[in-house]
Design an enzyme around this catalytic site. Structure first.
Site: not given
Length: 488
Positions: A215-216
């Site tokens: 993810g981020s």
């Protein structure tokens, strides 16, 4: 009479020669196959006929042995077994060894030639020395903080010392007690079946053997690539990034959880985790540049050992532009172990260099004499030092004024990056909660710790997860213990 004696003596000599030839055949030419015959229990009896050496954490053994009184005499015991299972693994008379019990088996079992007083000593005396010890780099207080923080939820925590690569925390949850697998018999087989059939997979070492979409948190890799490639020259300058952002070659719109991302700067994009800005930067860097950047952090490495082997983290080498955009924000096929993401945080904290991670500080004889000590080595130069300096500032701002506020520690400098990893059919599953961070005491010359936390079954809304609600407090607790230990 004399001829008969001579004939008898000659026959005896022939028989003696035949006996010697047969003994040589068995002892020299067939020794290997006989030693490997599963029907021969002598190696197992010898192996378990003496206690194994200890695995040591913070000066105290977390393993032991007890005399079962059986043919395979000494069974392995564990202190706080579930807490240290991802470190120790198990040593089972039925199912073999894993993790450190496997990687350091020669030392622990007493068969390592380095334990002998003279070269070839073990071969000459046909015996083994008392088992030696494996002294780990794990810090008990940090391990306990991580384990408490996960509280039985599926997930993992890894913490490393950025300057040296020492692994300070290695937790996987839910866990299990390796002692239930130590011996033989029906109870051990039942425990094995129960553990392997559990949907929670307690024997899976999520810290080093499981990969997740990062993810981020992967945006730190993309940011490093953009700065090193010159795609971004001023982290505070606006980027030419529309919002909404249409993935190249498609009609699909990439959403933002944050507001204000249109033409936002790299600093703002890290602070508030703008998908559109980071996806656009990844496309501008290009496939070759992003592959080089990811592999510079260790993605794609199939040979990493700590000394247990580590699963390969993935960043695809062949992608379309829309897939590259998604990969640049930690989606599509991008996957990473928690150890890999701890190494990303460590690279930022350590001026772009990643020290090779390791779990065993030294091995010793049973009496404490050092047999081998792990020497610090460089693993990768993931980015330019100037790039790391800029990313340090951005990660600190993300904690002080952005999504990572739950990791702030009074009196210390903390840099962090939150992440949400979408998964499931159509990304409908509750996102995995990620947080990577590093911390430095106010009066320290360098950061004391870099940490990565992933929580699979985060019971929170997506907004809470993206704001660091699930993983950041765990990272904070671990970093606080690291800072406490580093304070004189």
């Amino acid at each position: 009479m004399i001829p008969y004696i001579r004939r008898a003596a000659g026959l005896c000599l022939v028989l003696l020669a035949a006996l010697l030839v047969n003994a040589a055949r068995v002892m020299v030419f067939e020794a290997g196959s006989l030693d490997g015959n599963p029907a021969d229990r002598r190696p197992a009896i010898a192996r378990w006929g003496q206690p194994r050496g200890e695995i040591v954490v913070d000066g105290r053994p977390v393993t032991g042995a007890w005399d079962s009184g059986q043919q395979l005499r000494y069974e392995r015991s564990y202190t706080h077994g579930p807490l240290y299972a991802p470190v120790t693994g198990y040593a089972s008379q039925t199912y073999g060894t894993t993790h450190l019990e496997h990687a350091e088996d020669a030392i622990l079992s007493g068969t390592d030639p380095m334990l002998a007083p003279l070269p070839f000593w073990n071969d000459i005396v046909r015996g083994r020395r008392p088992g030696g010890n494996a002294v780990t780099t794990i810090r008990a207080a940090m391990q306990e903080a991580a384990y408490r923080g996960l509280a039985g939820k599926r997930g993992a925590v890894v913490a490393v010392e950025p300057s040296s690569g020492r692994i300070l925390t290695l937790v996987s949850s839910p866990s299990y007690d390796p002692a239930v697998l130590s011996g033989t018999g029906r109870e051990v087989k039942d425990a094995w079946a129960r553990l392997n059939s559990s949907p929670n997979q307690p024997m899976l070492n999520r810290a080093i053997r499981q990969t997740y979409p990062p993810g981020s948190t992967f945006k730190m890799v993309t940011a490093a690539a953009a700065l090193d490639a010159g795609v971004v020259t001023d982290v505070d300058a606006p980027t030419v990034t529309p919002d909404p952002f249409v993935l190249p070659g498609t009609r699909r719109v990439l959403p933002n959880e944050a507001t204000g991302c249109r033409n936002a700067s790299l600093a703002y994009a890290i602070q508030w985790s703008c998908n559109t800005v980071m996806a656009g930067l990844g496309v501008k860097v290009g496939l070759a540049g992003m592959v080089d950047a990811a592999e510079g952090f260790g993605f794609g490495d199939t040979g990493l050992k700590v000394p247990s082997w580590v699963a390969r983290s993935n960043f695809d080498r062949d992608m379309s532009a829309d897939q590259l955009a998604l990969s640049s924000i930690g989606q599509f096929n991008t996957r990473a172990t928690p150890l890999q993401m701890a190494m990303v945080a460590a690279a930022v904290a350590n001026n772009g260099e990643i020290a090779h991670p390791y779990l065993v500080d030294r091995t010793t004889t049973s009496g404490g004499t050092t047999v081998h000590r792990t020497v610090r080595t460089s693993y990768r130069q993931a980015m330019r030092p100037s790039t790391a300096t800029q990313l340090q500032r951005l990660m600190v701002k993300a904690v002080e004024e952005g999504t990572g506020a739950n990791a702030a520690i009074p009196g210390a400098t903390v840099g962090g990056k939150t992440g949400t990893a979408q998964h499931g059919l159509g990304n409908t599953g509750i996102p995995y909660a990620w947080f990577i961070a590093w911390a430095q005491a106010a009066d320290a010359a360098q950061p004391a710790v870099a940490v990565a936390v992933v929580v699979e079954d985060a019971e929170a809304s997506r907004t809470d997860i993206s704001g660091g609600g699930s993983a950041a407090p765990i990272a904070k607790a671990v970093m606080e213990e690291a800072l406490r230990a580093s304070t004189p």
